[in-house]
Design an enzyme around this catalytic site. Structure first.
Site, mmCIF file in Angstrom:
data_model
loop_
_atom_site.group_PDB
_atom_site.id
_atom_site.type_symbol
_atom_site.label_atom_id
_atom_site.label_comp_id
_atom_site.label_asym_id
_atom_site.label_seq_id
_atom_site.Cartn_x
_atom_site.Cartn_y
_atom_site.Cartn_z
ATOM 1 N N ASP A 98 0.792 -1.229 0.000
ATOM 2 C CA ASP A 98 0.000 0.000 0.000
ATOM 3 C C ASP A 98 0.822 1.276 0.000
ATOM 4 O OD1 ASP A 98 1.097 -0.021 2.499
ATOM 5 O OD2 ASP A 98 -0.718 -0.669 3.525
ATOM 6 N N GLU A 120 -0.766 -8.837 -1.364
ATOM 7 C CA GLU A 120 -1.296 -8.283 -0.100
ATOM 8 C C GLU A 120 -2.489 -7.358 -0.400
ATOM 9 O OE1 GLU A 120 0.483 -5.266 2.809
ATOM 10 O OE2 GLU A 120 1.345 -7.119 3.564
ATOM 11 N N GLU A 134 -1.990 5.214 2.960
ATOM 12 C CA GLU A 134 -1.990 3.801 2.529
ATOM 13 C C GLU A 134 -3.383 3.258 2.256
ATOM 14 O OE1 GLU A 134 -0.292 5.028 5.090
ATOM 15 O OE2 GLU A 134 1.825 4.593 4.696
ATOM 16 N N HIS A 211 6.558 4.983 12.993
ATOM 17 C CA HIS A 211 6.970 5.850 11.881
ATOM 18 C C HIS A 211 5.812 6.386 11.044
ATOM 19 C CE1 HIS A 211 6.525 1.903 9.896
ATOM 20 N NE2 HIS A 211 6.121 2.622 8.863
ATOM 21 N N ARG A 213 2.982 8.236 9.057
ATOM 22 C CA ARG A 213 2.771 9.665 8.785
ATOM 23 C C ARG A 213 1.689 10.255 9.674
ATOM 24 N NH1 ARG A 213 5.394 9.339 3.818
ATOM 25 N NH2 ARG A 213 5.859 11.342 2.845
ATOM 26 N N HIS A 244 13.395 4.860 12.518
ATOM 27 C CA HIS A 244 13.198 5.020 11.073
ATOM 28 C C HIS A 244 14.028 6.208 10.575
ATOM 29 C CE1 HIS A 244 10.971 5.803 7.342
ATOM 30 N NE2 HIS A 244 10.355 4.642 7.494
HETATM 31 C C1 UD1 Z 1 6.894 4.722 3.584
HETATM 32 C C2 UD1 Z 1 5.475 4.355 3.134
HETATM 33 C C3 UD1 Z 1 4.740 3.644 4.267
HETATM 34 C C4 UD1 Z 1 5.540 2.479 4.813
HETATM 35 C C5 UD1 Z 1 6.949 2.937 5.173
HETATM 36 C C6 UD1 Z 1 7.777 1.753 5.575
HETATM 37 C C7 UD1 Z 1 4.350 5.898 1.616
HETATM 38 C C8 UD1 Z 1 3.624 7.167 1.469
HETATM 39 N N1 UD1 Z 1 4.755 5.592 2.842
HETATM 40 O O1 UD1 Z 1 6.766 5.666 4.626
HETATM 41 O O2 UD1 Z 1 3.506 3.161 3.769
HETATM 42 O O3 UD1 Z 1 4.908 2.004 5.986
HETATM 43 O O4 UD1 Z 1 7.551 3.549 4.019
HETATM 44 O O5 UD1 Z 1 8.908 2.141 6.307
HETATM 45 O O6 UD1 Z 1 4.546 5.192 0.651
HETATM 46 N N2 UD1 Z 1 14.424 8.120 4.443
HETATM 47 C C9 UD1 Z 1 15.789 8.005 4.313
HETATM 48 N N3 UD1 Z 1 16.319 6.784 3.976
HETATM 49 C C10 UD1 Z 1 15.543 5.686 3.755
HETATM 50 C C11 UD1 Z 1 14.148 5.812 3.896
HETATM 51 C C12 UD1 Z 1 13.596 7.029 4.219
HETATM 52 O O7 UD1 Z 1 16.524 8.958 4.522
HETATM 53 O O8 UD1 Z 1 16.077 4.622 3.454
HETATM 54 C C13 UD1 Z 1 13.844 9.425 4.821
HETATM 55 C C14 UD1 Z 1 13.832 10.436 3.676
HETATM 56 O O9 UD1 Z 1 14.082 11.716 4.192
HETATM 57 C C15 UD1 Z 1 12.399 10.339 3.160
HETATM 58 C C16 UD1 Z 1 11.655 10.117 4.468
HETATM 59 O O10 UD1 Z 1 12.486 9.245 5.218
HETATM 60 O O11 UD1 Z 1 12.015 11.510 2.486
HETATM 61 C C17 UD1 Z 1 10.278 9.534 4.338
HETATM 62 O O12 UD1 Z 1 10.255 8.400 3.469
HETATM 63 P P1 UD1 Z 1 8.875 8.007 2.717
HETATM 64 O O13 UD1 Z 1 9.122 6.796 1.896
HETATM 65 O O14 UD1 Z 1 8.320 9.194 2.041
HETATM 66 O O15 UD1 Z 1 7.889 7.724 3.903
HETATM 67 P P2 UD1 Z 1 7.933 6.632 5.049
HETATM 68 O O16 UD1 Z 1 7.462 7.294 6.292
HETATM 69 O O17 UD1 Z 1 9.232 5.945 5.027
HETATM 70 N N1 UDP Z 2 12.154 -4.030 10.078
HETATM 71 C C1 UDP Z 2 13.527 -4.124 9.855
HETATM 72 N N2 UDP Z 2 14.369 -3.333 10.589
HETATM 73 C C2 UDP Z 2 13.927 -2.452 11.523
HETATM 74 C C3 UDP Z 2 12.523 -2.345 11.724
HETATM 75 C C4 UDP Z 2 11.659 -3.143 10.967
HETATM 76 O O1 UDP Z 2 13.976 -4.910 9.031
HETATM 77 O O2 UDP Z 2 14.735 -1.769 12.162
HETATM 78 C C5 UDP Z 2 11.246 -4.891 9.280
HETATM 79 C C6 UDP Z 2 10.147 -5.602 10.035
HETATM 80 O O3 UDP Z 2 10.579 -6.856 10.531
HETATM 81 C C7 UDP Z 2 9.066 -5.758 8.983
HETATM 82 C C8 UDP Z 2 9.249 -4.540 8.098
HETATM 83 O O4 UDP Z 2 10.545 -4.014 8.410
HETATM 84 O O5 UDP Z 2 9.277 -6.904 8.186
HETATM 85 C C9 UDP Z 2 8.190 -3.530 8.362
HETATM 86 O O6 UDP Z 2 8.496 -2.372 7.692
HETATM 87 P P1 UDP Z 2 7.978 -0.952 8.142
HETATM 88 O O7 UDP Z 2 7.605 -1.011 9.584
HETATM 89 O O8 UDP Z 2 9.027 0.027 7.722
HETATM 90 O O9 UDP Z 2 6.730 -0.725 7.206
HETATM 91 P P2 UDP Z 2 5.189 -1.141 7.312
HETATM 92 O O10 UDP Z 2 5.115 -2.607 7.498
HETATM 93 O O11 UDP Z 2 4.604 -0.361 8.442
HETATM 94 O O12 UDP Z 2 4.640 -0.685 6.001
#
Ligand code: UD1
Ligand code: UDP
Length: 405
Positions: A98, A120, A134, A211, A213, A244
């Site tokens: 999602d 999923e 999502e 984490h 939003r 995160h």
């Molecule tokens: C995203 C997904 C969310 C998912 C989550 C898993 C969307 C809108 N959100 O949220 O559904 O649960 O991933 O973790 O698709 N960043 C880094 N390095 C990384 C990853 C992120 O620096 O490897 C920072 C960046 O500044 C980025 C910010 O995190 O702009 C947010 O990342 P983003 O993918 O927009 O949103 P998440 O909160 O990670």
């Molecule tokens: N996870 C990981 N390292 C971490 C925290 C979570 O590998 O430090 C794994 C966790 O076991 C799960 C996945 O990341 O499989 C979940 O991802 P996240 O919580 O980022 O996204 P969501 O599931 O909420 O979309």
């Protein structure tokens, strides 16, 4: 005969973890050609997973920007995916879950008139702003997709209610359980301090991951205050919180725990370490989707830091409780589990409502069946009843030397 070409789109950590078992299987299957394209909506957090599961992308759009907006992710992903899809001309595009990458992947495929398979599919809260964005991403994906891989019967029912034909839906289990079955090892040794110095005697481990939003700002502050209060009220506990990479999360959470002798705020953990840490936790507090699915399999109680969940199966199985984000309620629910052995034992049961480790195989077989490469569809996933013991959980669930960094 030319192999059936399947293009899989992956952008974030959870998509990579959940697609890894399926990608491996597609690669190994005769008659299929599997191509992986990353949007790289995540960078470091995605790369950790690629290296663990040895996933090699054919394309990497590398779109991540610091503090990116939803519009920017969508626009950059759509632009890049159009080029890849035009060039590859796959017979099927696979997206997972999602995220915004998932939605952009499905939309880009639709613009090229390519069929989409949604892994999923069918999770719903019924609240369009929770989780944000999502809930809408996955609803839009359902409208676009031809093939719907629902992890549970409940997810299938959600799709049926929205008018999706039953022949397009396969109940497969969630591939996250396939992945988890390859990572948790009773004798696992953590590669890095402070986890390397873990010993299974001593303190009780609280594992926190938040984490979302919609939790940024006051809800996340309330979560931090509640967890801080738990550390104070229960001196035999310690906290591990892999934070995160989102800077908005970091700005909020670090000030609460900095300098606390029993709180370890770490960089995001590689998935091997994270899964093995989960298996050793006393209690998990999270707003993550994937962690809600994994913890019941490991028999670790979960406090879900959300107002609503699209994964009610664990709550119904009694291994998770929906706490919301109000400080007093989180504290009350967690302290009851820390204080009351019976209440804890009732929740610390292994349950497998989300999968049996064979989801990737069912999805692969459903694809083969859909394209007339197999005669019969896969039998649907049926969860087993919960058991009193958690078989894959290492003995003991507490830490020693936890207050030493
Ligand atoms: C995203 C997904 C969310 C998912 C989550 C898993 C969307 C809108 N959100 O949220 O559904 O649960 O991933 O973790 O698709 N960043 C880094 N390095 C990384 C990853 C992120 O620096 O490897 C920072 C960046 O500044 C980025 C910010 O995190 O702009 C947010 O990342 P983003 O993918 O927009 O949103 P998440 O909160 O990670
Ligand atoms: N996870 C990981 N390292 C971490 C925290 C979570 O590998 O430090 C794994 C966790 O076991 C799960 C996945 O990341 O499989 C979940 O991802 P996240 O919580 O980022 O996204 P969501 O599931 O909420 O979309």
């Amino acid at each position: 005969m030319k192999p059936l070409k399947i293009l899989s789109i992956v952008g974030t950590r959870p998509e990579a973890i959940k697609m890894a078992p399926l990608l491996r299987l597609l690669e190994e299957t005769e008659g299929l050609a599997s191509v992986l394209c990353l949007t790289a909506q995540h960078r470091e957090m995605l790369d950790q997973v690629l290296s663990l599961f040895r996933l090699v992308p054919a394309y990497d759009l590398d779109i991540m920007q610091p503090e990116q907006t939803l519009t920017a992710i969508t626009a950059r992903a759509l632009e890049g995916l159009e080029q890849v899809m035009r060039r590859e001309q796959p017979q099927l595009v696979l997206v997972q879950g999602d995220t915004t990458t998932t939605f952009a992947g499905a939309l880009a495929a639709f613009y090229q008139r390519l069929p989409v398979g949604h892994v999923e599919a069918g999770l719903r809260t019924g609240d369009k702003y929770a989780p944000f964005p999502e809930e809408i991403n996955r609803r839009l994906n359902s409208v676009i997709s031809e093939l719907h891989f629902a992890p549970t019967a409940l997810a299938r029912d959600n799709l049926l209610q929205e008018g999706i034909g039953s022949r397009a839906i396969y109940v497969t289990g969630n591939t996250v359980i396939d992945a988890l079955k390859t990572t948790v090892q009773p004798a696992f040794v953590f590669p890095q301090p402070p986890l390397r110095d873990l010993e299974l005697k001593g303190r009780r481990l609280l594992l926190l991951e938040t984490h979302r939003r919609e939790n940024l700002g006051p809800p996340m502050e309330a979560i931090c205050r509640a967890v801080l209060a738990l550390l104070e009220a229960f001196p035999d506990t310690c906290l591990v919180f892999p934070v995160h990479k989102n800077p908005a999360v970091r700005r909020t959470v670090y000030p609460y725990f900095q300098g606390h002798p029993r709180a370890f705020l770490l960089e995001p953990l590689d998935t091997l370490s994270f899964h093995n840490l989960m298996a050793r936790a006393f209690l998990i507090l999270t707003d993550s989707g994937g962690i809600q699915e994994e913890a019941p399999h490991l028999g670790v109680p979960v406090i879900v830091l959300r107002e609503v969940t699209e994964r009610p199966e664990a709550v119904e199985a009694g291994t998770a409780v929906l706490a919301g984000t109000e400080e007093g309620r989180i504290f009350a629910l967690a302290s009851r589990l820390l204080r009351d052995r019976q209440a804890y034992a009732a929740m610390a049961r292994a349950a497998n409502p989300y999968g049996d480790g064979r989801a990737a195989e069912r999805i692969r077989d459903a694809i083969l069946y859909h394209f007339s490469l197999k005669e019969a569809p896969p039998a649907p996933f049926l969860p087993r009843r919960s058991s009193a013991a958690a078989p894959s959980r290492p003995a003991g669930n507490v830490l020693k030397n936890c207050n030493q960094p």
